[in-house]
Design an enzyme around this catalytic site. Structure first.
Site, PDB file in Angstrom:
ATOM      1  N   CYS A   1      37.754 -20.926 -19.662  1.00 23.34           N
ATOM      2  CA  CYS A   1      38.644 -19.511 -19.828  1.00 23.34           C
ATOM      3  C   CYS A   1      39.260 -19.245 -21.082  1.00 23.34           C
ATOM      4  O   CYS A   1      39.232 -18.184 -21.654  1.00 23.34           O
ATOM      5  CB  CYS A   1      39.517 -19.236 -18.554  1.00 23.34           C
ATOM      6  SG  CYS A   1      38.633 -18.664 -17.256  1.00 23.34           S
TER       7      CYS A   1
ATOM      8  N   GLY B   1      40.987 -27.112 -22.907  1.00 25.74           N
ATOM      9  CA  GLY B   1      39.534 -26.813 -22.505  1.00 25.74           C
ATOM     10  C   GLY B   1      39.516 -25.882 -21.217  1.00 25.74           C
ATOM     11  O   GLY B   1      40.456 -25.107 -20.865  1.00 25.74           O
TER      12      GLY B   1
HETATM   13  C1  UDX Z   1      42.912 -21.184 -16.416  1.00 24.66           C
HETATM   14  C2  UDX Z   1      44.474 -20.577 -15.947  1.00 24.66           C
HETATM   15  O1  UDX Z   1      45.421 -21.204 -15.698  1.00 24.66           O
HETATM   16  C3  UDX Z   1      43.861 -19.565 -14.602  1.00 24.66           C
HETATM   17  O2  UDX Z   1      44.812 -18.848 -14.181  1.00 24.66           O
HETATM   18  C4  UDX Z   1      42.469 -18.973 -15.037  1.00 24.66           C
HETATM   19  O3  UDX Z   1      41.916 -18.130 -13.898  1.00 24.66           O
HETATM   20  C5  UDX Z   1      41.567 -19.744 -15.390  1.00 24.66           C
HETATM   21  O4  UDX Z   1      41.979 -20.255 -16.835  1.00 24.66           O
HETATM   22  P1  UDX Z   1      41.839 -23.309 -15.728  1.00 24.66           P
HETATM   23  O5  UDX Z   1      41.177 -23.290 -17.108  1.00 24.66           O
HETATM   24  O6  UDX Z   1      41.302 -23.767 -14.620  1.00 24.66           O
HETATM   25  O7  UDX Z   1      42.740 -22.047 -15.505  1.00 24.66           O
HETATM   26  O8  UDX Z   1      43.062 -24.646 -15.881  1.00 24.66           O
HETATM   27  P2  UDX Z   1      44.432 -24.755 -16.585  1.00 24.66           P
HETATM   28  O9  UDX Z   1      45.339 -25.659 -15.654  1.00 24.66           O
HETATM   29  O10 UDX Z   1      44.875 -23.635 -16.842  1.00 24.66           O
HETATM   30  O11 UDX Z   1      44.170 -25.756 -17.839  1.00 24.66           O
HETATM   31  C6  UDX Z   1      43.473 -25.446 -18.882  1.00 24.66           C
HETATM   32  C7  UDX Z   1      43.433 -26.313 -20.030  1.00 24.66           C
HETATM   33  O12 UDX Z   1      44.710 -26.633 -20.449  1.00 24.66           O
HETATM   34  C8  UDX Z   1      43.068 -28.100 -19.665  1.00 24.66           C
HETATM   35  O13 UDX Z   1      42.275 -28.528 -20.530  1.00 24.66           O
HETATM   36  C9  UDX Z   1      44.352 -28.733 -19.417  1.00 24.66           C
HETATM   37  O14 UDX Z   1      44.333 -29.806 -19.301  1.00 24.66           O
HETATM   38  C10 UDX Z   1      45.195 -27.746 -20.536  1.00 24.66           C
HETATM   39  N1  UDX Z   1      46.768 -27.919 -20.409  1.00 24.66           N
HETATM   40  C11 UDX Z   1      47.231 -27.215 -19.384  1.00 24.66           C
HETATM   41  C12 UDX Z   1      47.503 -28.567 -21.304  1.00 24.66           C
HETATM   42  O15 UDX Z   1      46.728 -29.481 -22.431  1.00 24.66           O
HETATM   43  N2  UDX Z   1      48.568 -28.797 -21.057  1.00 24.66           N
HETATM   44  C13 UDX Z   1      49.404 -28.128 -20.146  1.00 24.66           C
HETATM   45  O16 UDX Z   1      50.779 -28.073 -20.148  1.00 24.66           O
HETATM   46  C14 UDX Z   1      48.655 -27.237 -19.383  1.00 24.66           C
END
Ligand code: UDX
Ligand code: UDX
Ligand code: ADP
Length: 465
Positions: free
Chosen positions: A278, A275
């Site tokens: 971005c 989610g």
């Molecule tokens: C992201 C990018 O990481 C960041 O560099 C950019 O500036 C903005 O978008 P963000 O959306 O804040 O950051 O969080 P992020 O840690 O990337 O996680 C995004 C989603 O992926 C979350 O819902 C997280 O739970 C999910 N996720 C992440 C997974 O399901 N598995 C993973 O291994 C990593």
């Protein structure tokens, strides 16, 4: 040129923390963050740091140090633009919900409004920095507006995409993997503007970590970085379903492939779906741009990342329904977590919203506990989907302030966010107060499955049997 005053338009999840860190690290630069939302600005100025509008570990300390010294939050957009020599645009760019490009293209109306405001207010030359995620070639539109509606002052436009992840924003800002600055590399004025921004970050970021490129590469790199990250999550999530049909364990597969240095071990955690504000938006943007250049195969390739993500959220909900004997009508289902990841109060595009919506369509009674998300936010997320009216949303879904209350009398508990505290709950107590068979659906693989099974729970985790 040395920057003395910075103005940032937009005091949200990006603008707020980024400017707080710039102000803390650059005591010689005066930073003003403006927003049209008075309530938000009031919250940024709140004496009680628990009331800041953005929850981020460590943010309160940074704000406490810089606010009142060289960091200010206010609603006087025009005044702040006039004073500043560098203006960051950090306003929201959600996916369009109407007209051409609906559901895919970024809605740039707030960006355009900002450009027009800057053009109207500026009385001296300015460096304008795009901070929000934007489709490639937005800088051109900004330049066009500034040059055609301004008062004859000169503008340099830079792209400086944000790579911070929520929940670790302060760490990411303090010690970034890289800072990317795109600008007009063909003119001395362009290079000078880029150097001015390099100098700002140079206060605390080693020079070799500050990359400079042309403006289009910078814009596209942001979309690409997010598309790659999201693709990793969708790839592992797609395989998690295959694991559930075989006897492979997705966590073991992740570990095994992550040790290959070409693949790397980060961002391989199977989940109920990604989610955040971005990933989906940026991929949809990439898809839209590719289609608009006639690159159908490229567009289709990236679109698949979103499709798998939607599939993963739907599959999680369907699995709950199937396990509750194919009917959840009138049944209480407790959600632990509503935020899109831990350590943030942001809920944009959170998987929890879609899973809840799916269950509510089946007439379930969903009760939600999240340590940081406010009740009004949960309802507003649900209302935004327009699946049913507001009254029904409030009738079917309830927010609880206590996790044990949320789980009391429930048929099932679903973990939607990986908050650390969920692991340490008294799961025996939760079990004792639930209807039997008590079921746990761990959408984040954070709980100790064996321990729960020993207590008596039926446990489902993603990608394992
Ligand atoms: C992201 C990018 O990481 C960041 O560099 C950019 O500036 C903005 O978008 P963000 O959306 O804040 O950051 O969080 P992020 O840690 O990337 O996680 C995004 C989603 O992926 C979350 O819902 C997280 O739970 C999910 N996720 C992440 C997974 O399901 N598995 C993973 O291994 C990593
Ligand atoms: C691959 C795996 O790397 C190896 O671990 C496995 O045991 C066998 O398959 P191989 O096919 O020998 O090894 O070579 P590899 O270096 O992976 O390259 C595969 C293809 O991808 C080549 O055609 C290479 O030119 C191409 N490639 C690789 C790219 O086009 N770009 C890259 O960045 C990397
Ligand atoms: P992000 O995650 O990109 O920071 P947010 O929605 O959290 O997005 O923050 C964007 C902020 O920008 C909001 O607080 C919104 O009120 C503000 N904003 C949007 N347009 C303008 C504008 N023209 N002038 C000032 N602030 C604006």
């Amino acid at each position: 040129m040395k920057v003395k005053k910075i103005c940032c338009i937009g005091a949200g999840y990006v603008g707020g923390p980024t400017m707080a860190v710039i102000a803390q690290k650059c005591p010689d630069i005066y930073v003003t963050v403006v927003d049209i939302n008075e309530e938000r600005i009031k919250a940024w100025n709140d004496e009680n740091l628990d009331n800041l509008p953005v929850y981020e570990p460590g943010l309160d300390k940074v704000v406490a140090e810089a606010r009142g010294r060289n960091l200010r939050f206010c609603t006087n957009v025009e005044g702040a633009i006039q004073e500043a020599d560098m203006i960051f645009i950090s306003v929201n760019t959600p996916t369009k919900t109407y007209g051409e490009g609906k559901g895919q293209a970024a809605d740039l109306k707030w960006i355009e409004l900002c450009a027009r405001q800057i053009a109207a207010a500026a009385e001296s030359d300015k460096i304008v920095v795009e901070k929000s995620t934007l489709p490639v070639r937005t800088a051109e539109a900004i330049r066009d507006i500034l040059e055609n509606t301004g008062n004859g002052t000169k503008f340099q436009i830079l792209s400086n995409p944000e790579f911070l992840a929520e929940g670790t924003a302060i760490e990411d800002l303090m010690d970034p993997d890289r800072v990317l600055i795109g600008g007009d590399t063909k003119t001395p004025e362009g290079l000078e503007a880029m150097e001015a921004l390099v100098e700002v970050y140079g206060h605390w970021v080693p020079r070799e970590k500050i990359l400079t490129t042309n403006v289009w590469s910078s814009e596209l790199s942001k979309l690409t970085a997010n598309a790659f990250l999201a693709q990793r999550v969708s790839s592992i999530n797609a395989l998690s379903e295959l694991c559930e049909s075989t006897e492979a364990d997705i966590n073991e597969v992740s570990r095994a492939i992550g040790t290959d240095s070409r693949i790397g071990n980060k961002f391989l955690k199977a989940s109920v779906g990604f989610g955040g504000s971005c990933f989906q938006k940026d991929i949809l943007n990439l898809v839209y741009i590719s289609r608009s250049y006639g690159l159908t195969s490229v567009a289709d390739y990236w679109e698949q990342v979103i499709k798998i993500n939607d599939h993963q959220k739907g599959r999680f909900a369907k699995n709950i329904i199937r396990s509750l004997y194919n009917t959840v009508s009138g049944k209480k289902i407790a959600f632990l977590g509503w935020a899109f990841k831990k350590d943030t109060n942001d809920t944009r595009e959170s998987a929890a919203i879609y899973v809840a919506d799916h269950l509510l369509n089946e007439d379930a009674k969903v009760t939600v506990f999240d340590p940081k998300v406010k009740e009004e936010q949960m309802y507003s997320d649900l209302d935004y989907l327009n699946s049913r009216n507001k009254v029904d949303n409030r009738k079917l879904m309830k927010a609880e302030h206590c996790p044990y209350e949320a789980c009391k009398g429930a048929h099932a508990v679903a973990v939607l966010t990986e908050w650390d505290e969920f692991v340490d709950y008294d799961w025996q107590k939760i079990y004792d107060n639930m209807l039997k068979p008590a079921q746990v659906f761990d959408g984040r693989s954070v709980l100790d499955k064996q321990k729960l099974r020993d207590i008596g729970f039926r446990v489902y985790t993603i990608g394992t049997t």
